[in-house]
Every structure is written in C-alpha cells, then in structure tokens.
Design a protein around this motif. Structure first.
Motif, PDB file in Angstrom:
ATOM      1  N   VAL A   1       0.855  -1.181   0.000  1.00  0.00           N
ATOM      2  CA  VAL A   1       0.000   0.000   0.000  1.00  0.00           C
ATOM      3  C   VAL A   1       0.891   1.231   0.000  1.00  0.00           C
ATOM      4  CG1 VAL A   1      -1.763   1.312   1.241  1.00  0.00           C
ATOM      5  CG2 VAL A   1      -1.843  -1.185   1.253  1.00  0.00           C
ATOM      6  N   GLU A   2       0.599   2.153  -0.892  1.00  0.00           N
ATOM      7  CA  GLU A   2       1.342   3.410  -0.970  1.00  0.00           C
ATOM      8  C   GLU A   2       0.375   4.578  -0.950  1.00  0.00           C
ATOM      9  OE1 GLU A   2       3.708   3.336  -4.483  1.00  0.00           O
ATOM     10  OE2 GLU A   2       5.029   1.763  -3.728  1.00  0.00           O
ATOM     11  N   GLY A   3       0.853   5.686  -0.470  1.00  0.00           N
ATOM     12  CA  GLY A   3       0.060   6.909  -0.422  1.00  0.00           C
ATOM     13  C   GLY A   3       0.623   7.798   0.655  1.00  0.00           C
ATOM     14  N   ASP A   4       0.720   9.076   0.383  1.00  0.00           N
ATOM     15  CA  ASP A   4       1.354   9.948   1.371  1.00  0.00           C
ATOM     16  C   ASP A   4       0.529  11.172   1.759  1.00  0.00           C
ATOM     17  OD1 ASP A   4       1.596  11.391  -0.939  1.00  0.00           O
ATOM     18  OD2 ASP A   4       3.768  11.392  -0.970  1.00  0.00           O
ATOM     19  N   ASP A   5      -0.686  11.272   1.193  1.00  0.00           N
ATOM     20  CA  ASP A   5      -1.475  12.455   1.554  1.00  0.00           C
ATOM     21  C   ASP A   5      -2.608  12.136   2.533  1.00  0.00           C
ATOM     22  OD1 ASP A   5      -3.409  11.248   0.020  1.00  0.00           O
ATOM     23  OD2 ASP A   5      -3.686  12.933  -1.349  1.00  0.00           O
ATOM     24  N   GLY A   6      -2.735  10.867   2.917  1.00  0.00           N
ATOM     25  CA  GLY A   6      -3.732  10.484   3.902  1.00  0.00           C
ATOM     26  C   GLY A   6      -5.113  10.174   3.351  1.00  0.00           C
ATOM     27  N   THR A   7      -5.355  10.435   2.070  1.00  0.00           N
ATOM     28  CA  THR A   7      -6.674  10.137   1.494  1.00  0.00           C
ATOM     29  C   THR A   7      -6.606   9.421   0.149  1.00  0.00           C
ATOM     30  OG1 THR A   7      -6.810  12.323   0.454  1.00  0.00           O
ATOM     31  CG2 THR A   7      -7.815  12.089   2.645  1.00  0.00           C
ATOM     32  N   HIS A   8      -5.493   9.514  -0.564  1.00  0.00           N
ATOM     33  CA  HIS A   8      -5.325   8.880  -1.880  1.00  0.00           C
ATOM     34  C   HIS A   8      -4.274   7.780  -1.759  1.00  0.00           C
ATOM     35  CE1 HIS A   8      -7.059  12.777  -2.849  1.00  0.00           C
ATOM     36  NE2 HIS A   8      -7.532  12.224  -3.949  1.00  0.00           N
ATOM     37  N   PHE A   9      -4.651   6.563  -2.153  1.00  0.00           N
ATOM     38  CA  PHE A   9      -3.759   5.422  -1.982  1.00  0.00           C
ATOM     39  C   PHE A   9      -3.760   4.547  -3.224  1.00  0.00           C
ATOM     40  CE2 PHE A   9      -5.327   6.615   2.187  1.00  0.00           C
ATOM     41  CZ  PHE A   9      -4.172   6.639   2.944  1.00  0.00           C
ATOM     42  N   SER A  10      -2.694   3.755  -3.354  1.00  0.00           N
ATOM     43  CA  SER A  10      -2.649   2.702  -4.365  1.00  0.00           C
ATOM     44  C   SER A  10      -2.224   1.418  -3.659  1.00  0.00           C
ATOM     45  CB  SER A  10      -1.682   3.059  -5.498  1.00  0.00           C
ATOM     46  OG  SER A  10      -0.372   3.167  -5.017  1.00  0.00           O
ATOM     47  N   ALA A  11      -2.728   0.292  -4.151  1.00  0.00           N
ATOM     48  CA  ALA A  11      -2.439  -0.979  -3.498  1.00  0.00           C
ATOM     49  C   ALA A  11      -2.268  -2.087  -4.515  1.00  0.00           C
ATOM     50  CB  ALA A  11      -3.568  -1.341  -2.534  1.00  0.00           C
ATOM     51  N   VAL A  12      -1.375  -3.007  -4.189  1.00  0.00           N
ATOM     52  CA  VAL A  12      -1.246  -4.269  -4.907  1.00  0.00           C
ATOM     53  C   VAL A  12      -1.699  -5.328  -3.910  1.00  0.00           C
ATOM     54  CG1 VAL A  12       0.315  -5.913  -6.008  1.00  0.00           C
ATOM     55  CG2 VAL A  12       0.691  -3.449  -6.298  1.00  0.00           C
ATOM     56  N   VAL A  13      -2.790  -6.008  -4.238  1.00  0.00           N
ATOM     57  CA  VAL A  13      -3.382  -6.982  -3.337  1.00  0.00           C
ATOM     58  C   VAL A  13      -3.348  -8.350  -4.003  1.00  0.00           C
ATOM     59  CG1 VAL A  13      -5.402  -7.560  -1.937  1.00  0.00           C
ATOM     60  CG2 VAL A  13      -4.964  -5.163  -2.542  1.00  0.00           C
ATOM     61  N   VAL A  14      -2.665  -9.308  -3.377  1.00  0.00           N
ATOM     62  CA  VAL A  14      -2.568 -10.665  -3.904  1.00  0.00           C
ATOM     63  C   VAL A  14      -3.282 -11.588  -2.919  1.00  0.00           C
ATOM     64  CG1 VAL A  14      -1.015 -12.515  -4.634  1.00  0.00           C
ATOM     65  CG2 VAL A  14      -0.344 -10.126  -4.967  1.00  0.00           C
ATOM     66  N   SER A  15      -4.330 -12.257  -3.396  1.00  0.00           N
ATOM     67  CA  SER A  15      -5.116 -13.116  -2.516  1.00  0.00           C
ATOM     68  C   SER A  15      -5.673 -14.299  -3.286  1.00  0.00           C
ATOM     69  CB  SER A  15      -6.266 -12.311  -1.894  1.00  0.00           C
ATOM     70  OG  SER A  15      -7.092 -13.155  -1.111  1.00  0.00           O
ATOM     71  N   SER A  16      -5.664 -15.467  -2.651  1.00  0.00           N
ATOM     72  CA  SER A  16      -6.281 -16.638  -3.281  1.00  0.00           C
ATOM     73  C   SER A  16      -7.801 -16.495  -3.310  1.00  0.00           C
ATOM     74  CB  SER A  16      -5.864 -17.914  -2.557  1.00  0.00           C
ATOM     75  OG  SER A  16      -6.182 -17.828  -1.183  1.00  0.00           O
ATOM     76  N   ALA A  17      -8.346 -15.568  -2.523  1.00  0.00           N
ATOM     77  CA  ALA A  17      -9.790 -15.298  -2.547  1.00  0.00           C
ATOM     78  C   ALA A  17     -10.226 -14.758  -3.914  1.00  0.00           C
ATOM     79  CB  ALA A  17     -10.157 -14.299  -1.454  1.00  0.00           C
ATOM     80  N   PHE A  18      -9.284 -14.288  -4.719  1.00  0.00           N
ATOM     81  CA  PHE A  18      -9.595 -13.737  -6.036  1.00  0.00           C
ATOM     82  C   PHE A  18      -9.719 -14.803  -7.121  1.00  0.00           C
ATOM     83  CE2 PHE A  18      -7.045  -9.756  -4.623  1.00  0.00           C
ATOM     84  CZ  PHE A  18      -8.142  -9.271  -3.932  1.00  0.00           C
ATOM     85  N   GLU A  19      -9.377 -16.047  -6.801  1.00  0.00           N
ATOM     86  CA  GLU A  19      -9.434 -17.130  -7.788  1.00  0.00           C
ATOM     87  C   GLU A  19     -10.827 -17.216  -8.391  1.00  0.00           C
ATOM     88  OE1 GLU A  19      -6.954 -19.051  -8.850  1.00  0.00           O
ATOM     89  OE2 GLU A  19      -5.440 -18.615  -7.322  1.00  0.00           O
TER      90      GLU A  19
END
Length: 79
Positions: free
Chosen positions: A22-40
């Motif tokens: 998870v990245e983001g430095d202004d406290g309200t706007h973020f980007s994420a890379v989410v890897v989960s087997s729940a997405f299968e």
C-alpha cells in the motif's frame, strides 16, 4: 489522517492476503497491490468488491481514492 500502514492493516484484517503493498502519502489517496487466493475465479469488479468489503465504511469516511491491482497468487508469480 490515515497512513499507508493503517490502510494495510485494515485490508489484512478483512481479507487473507499472500502479498500486500500500500502506498500513499497524503492520507486520502492510496494505491495498493493486493494478492489473494480469494480472487481465484473472480472478475476484476468482484475482486475490488472484496477489498472494499474489507474496508467497509472507511471507503466513504477516511479514504477518498484507492487505486488497486488485484491478483491471484499465480498471476502475481507470473507478473
């Protein structure tokens, strides 16, 4: 103001992840890379809905924008 680490913990509390960035430095706007087997077997919108469900009302209250890459473990391995 919300930190990237707090957002990461919120996602982890509601969704089992093999990898999470998870990245983001202004406290309200973020980007994420989410890897989960729940997405299968799930379409992109369904994957995003799983992340939004993990965040619950925080998406409306604390988080203004969240850009996501949602991948299965196999997709992450091949990326």
């Amino acid at each position: 103001m919300l930190s990237s680490e707090q957002l990461k913990q919120y996602i982890l509390a509601g969704l089992a992840c093999e990898h999470l960035e998870v990245e983001g430095d202004d406290g309200t706007h973020f980007s994420a890379v989410v890897v989960s087997s729940a997405f299968e077997g799930k379409r992109l919108i369904q994957r995003h809905q799983l992340v939004y469900a993990a965040l619950g009302d925080r998406m409306r209250a604390e988080i203004h924008a969240l850009s996501m890459k949602t991948l299965t473990p196999a997709e992450w391995q091949n990326a």
